[in-house]
Design a protein around this motif. Sequence first.
Motif, mmCIF file in Angstrom:
data_model
loop_
_atom_site.group_PDB
_atom_site.id
_atom_site.type_symbol
_atom_site.label_atom_id
_atom_site.label_comp_id
_atom_site.label_asym_id
_atom_site.label_seq_id
_atom_site.Cartn_x
_atom_site.Cartn_y
_atom_site.Cartn_z
ATOM 1 N N ARG A 93 8.358 18.618 20.531
ATOM 2 C CA ARG A 93 7.110 20.481 20.771
ATOM 3 C C ARG A 93 7.979 20.860 19.723
ATOM 4 N N ALA A 94 9.157 20.931 18.922
ATOM 5 C CA ALA A 94 9.511 20.712 17.480
ATOM 6 C C ALA A 94 8.385 20.720 16.485
ATOM 7 N N LEU A 95 8.149 18.592 17.120
ATOM 8 C CA LEU A 95 7.073 17.744 16.316
ATOM 9 C C LEU A 95 5.762 17.993 15.629
ATOM 10 N N ALA A 96 5.578 18.880 17.172
ATOM 11 C CA ALA A 96 3.845 18.900 16.965
ATOM 12 C C ALA A 96 3.684 21.236 16.207
ATOM 13 N N GLU A 97 4.813 21.722 16.229
ATOM 14 C CA GLU A 97 4.866 22.374 15.719
ATOM 15 C C GLU A 97 4.720 22.339 14.675
ATOM 16 N N LEU A 98 5.596 21.440 13.454
ATOM 17 C CA LEU A 98 5.910 20.938 12.121
ATOM 18 C C LEU A 98 4.881 20.240 12.108
ATOM 19 N N LEU A 99 3.916 19.210 12.677
ATOM 20 C CA LEU A 99 2.829 18.561 11.955
ATOM 21 C C LEU A 99 1.517 20.038 12.655
ATOM 22 N N ALA A 149 0.835 -0.770 0.111
ATOM 23 C CA ALA A 149 0.550 -0.191 -0.026
ATOM 24 C C ALA A 149 0.491 1.020 0.045
ATOM 25 N N ALA A 150 0.288 2.354 -0.527
ATOM 26 C CA ALA A 150 1.039 3.608 -0.568
ATOM 27 C C ALA A 150 1.277 3.818 0.855
ATOM 28 N N PRO A 151 2.321 5.073 1.172
ATOM 29 C CA PRO A 151 1.858 5.080 2.290
ATOM 30 C C PRO A 151 1.317 6.401 2.759
ATOM 31 N N SER A 152 0.882 6.308 4.032
ATOM 32 C CA SER A 152 -0.449 7.019 4.424
ATOM 33 C C SER A 152 -0.341 8.919 4.597
ATOM 34 N N GLU A 153 -0.696 9.234 4.231
ATOM 35 C CA GLU A 153 0.244 11.659 4.261
ATOM 36 C C GLU A 153 0.074 11.221 6.191
ATOM 37 N N ASP A 154 -0.668 10.658 6.668
ATOM 38 C CA ASP A 154 0.127 11.198 7.949
ATOM 39 C C ASP A 154 1.348 10.628 7.927
ATOM 40 N N GLY A 155 1.623 9.256 7.952
ATOM 41 C CA GLY A 155 3.251 8.538 7.538
ATOM 42 C C GLY A 155 4.074 9.348 6.906
ATOM 43 N N VAL A 156 3.985 10.606 5.912
ATOM 44 C CA VAL A 156 4.724 10.704 4.641
ATOM 45 C C VAL A 156 4.320 12.419 5.908
ATOM 46 N N THR A 182 16.910 10.503 16.490
ATOM 47 C CA THR A 182 17.133 9.648 17.308
ATOM 48 C C THR A 182 16.484 9.240 18.341
ATOM 49 N N ALA A 183 16.630 9.980 19.485
ATOM 50 C CA ALA A 183 15.803 9.969 20.801
ATOM 51 C C ALA A 183 14.048 9.763 20.682
ATOM 52 N N ILE A 184 13.726 10.742 19.688
ATOM 53 C CA ILE A 184 12.198 10.048 19.379
ATOM 54 C C ILE A 184 12.039 8.609 18.741
ATOM 55 N N VAL A 185 12.403 8.014 17.545
ATOM 56 C CA VAL A 185 12.153 6.580 17.388
ATOM 57 C C VAL A 185 12.869 6.241 17.933
ATOM 58 N N LEU A 186 13.487 6.009 18.614
ATOM 59 C CA LEU A 186 13.732 5.048 20.278
ATOM 60 C C LEU A 186 13.537 4.733 20.619
ATOM 61 N N HIS A 187 12.461 6.480 21.408
ATOM 62 C CA HIS A 187 11.547 6.233 22.228
ATOM 63 C C HIS A 187 10.123 6.009 22.142
ATOM 64 N N HIS A 188 9.789 6.451 20.486
ATOM 65 C CA HIS A 188 8.358 6.400 19.910
ATOM 66 C C HIS A 188 8.173 5.092 20.168
ATOM 67 N N LEU A 189 9.574 4.826 18.686
ATOM 68 C CA LEU A 189 8.793 3.978 17.338
ATOM 69 C C LEU A 189 9.476 2.760 17.977
ATOM 70 N N LEU A 190 10.044 2.950 18.847
ATOM 71 C CA LEU A 190 10.514 1.249 19.384
ATOM 72 C C LEU A 190 10.571 1.025 20.264
ATOM 73 N N VAL A 203 7.563 11.172 8.424
ATOM 74 C CA VAL A 203 8.672 11.626 7.905
ATOM 75 C C VAL A 203 9.387 12.698 7.694
ATOM 76 N N THR A 204 8.616 13.541 7.307
ATOM 77 C CA THR A 204 9.802 14.748 6.936
ATOM 78 C C THR A 204 9.537 15.672 8.007
ATOM 79 N N ALA A 205 8.548 15.659 9.019
ATOM 80 C CA ALA A 205 8.936 16.014 10.399
ATOM 81 C C ALA A 205 10.107 15.927 10.635
ATOM 82 N N LEU A 206 10.416 14.584 10.793
ATOM 83 C CA LEU A 206 11.657 13.879 12.021
ATOM 84 C C LEU A 206 12.690 14.204 10.963
ATOM 85 N N ARG A 207 12.526 14.601 9.443
ATOM 86 C CA ARG A 207 14.368 14.402 8.877
ATOM 87 C C ARG A 207 14.815 15.990 9.010
ATOM 88 N N ARG A 208 13.461 16.722 9.296
ATOM 89 C CA ARG A 208 13.748 18.894 9.639
ATOM 90 C C ARG A 208 14.114 18.462 11.550
#
Length: 166
Positions: free
Chosen positions: A149-155, A92-99, A114-122, A102-107
């Motif tokens: 906080r930065a993710l919330a603002e970016l999203l 399936a194509a990635p969801s809009e939320d997933g895209v 790294t902290a967000i991914v390890l703590h929240h995704l793993l 990932v775009t926000a995480l890159r910023r």
Amino acid sequence: MPAEDAFEDFYQSTRHRTVTVLYALGGDLHEAQDAAQEAYARAWQRWDRIGGYDDPEAWVRTVGHRLLMNRWRKIRNGFAAYRRHGPADPTAAPSEDGVALVTALRRLPADQRTAIVLHHLLDLPVADVARQTGAPANTVKARLARGRRALAELLGTTLPEEVSNA
């Protein structure tokens, strides 16, 4: 002559011939270059022994040729598996939320991402994130708070009260 200089001289005097031979053997210049690079890297790791050979270039050519053959075998085996099993099920194509995530995480800065991914995704506890990143637990907590906080603002969202106070 120091080992680095001896290897550098060897590399400079043989690299063109080695790539040319591997290209002629395999028929793909990029594959030949990759195989030669890997063969020279392996030679460098063992240069104290290989540098004493009568023909170290032959060793590099042999290793490069074996690497090429291994690559061709993998490709051939992949085709055989494809013929046996058919194409993979469509994904399936990635969801809009997933895209957007990932775009926000890159910023984010790398340490916060790294902290967000390890703590929240793993779902790793802060202590494990601290151990894996080599940062103190309080630093990890600060990175998580800033990153959220930065993710919330970016999203364009707001943090739940219990997360914003964490």
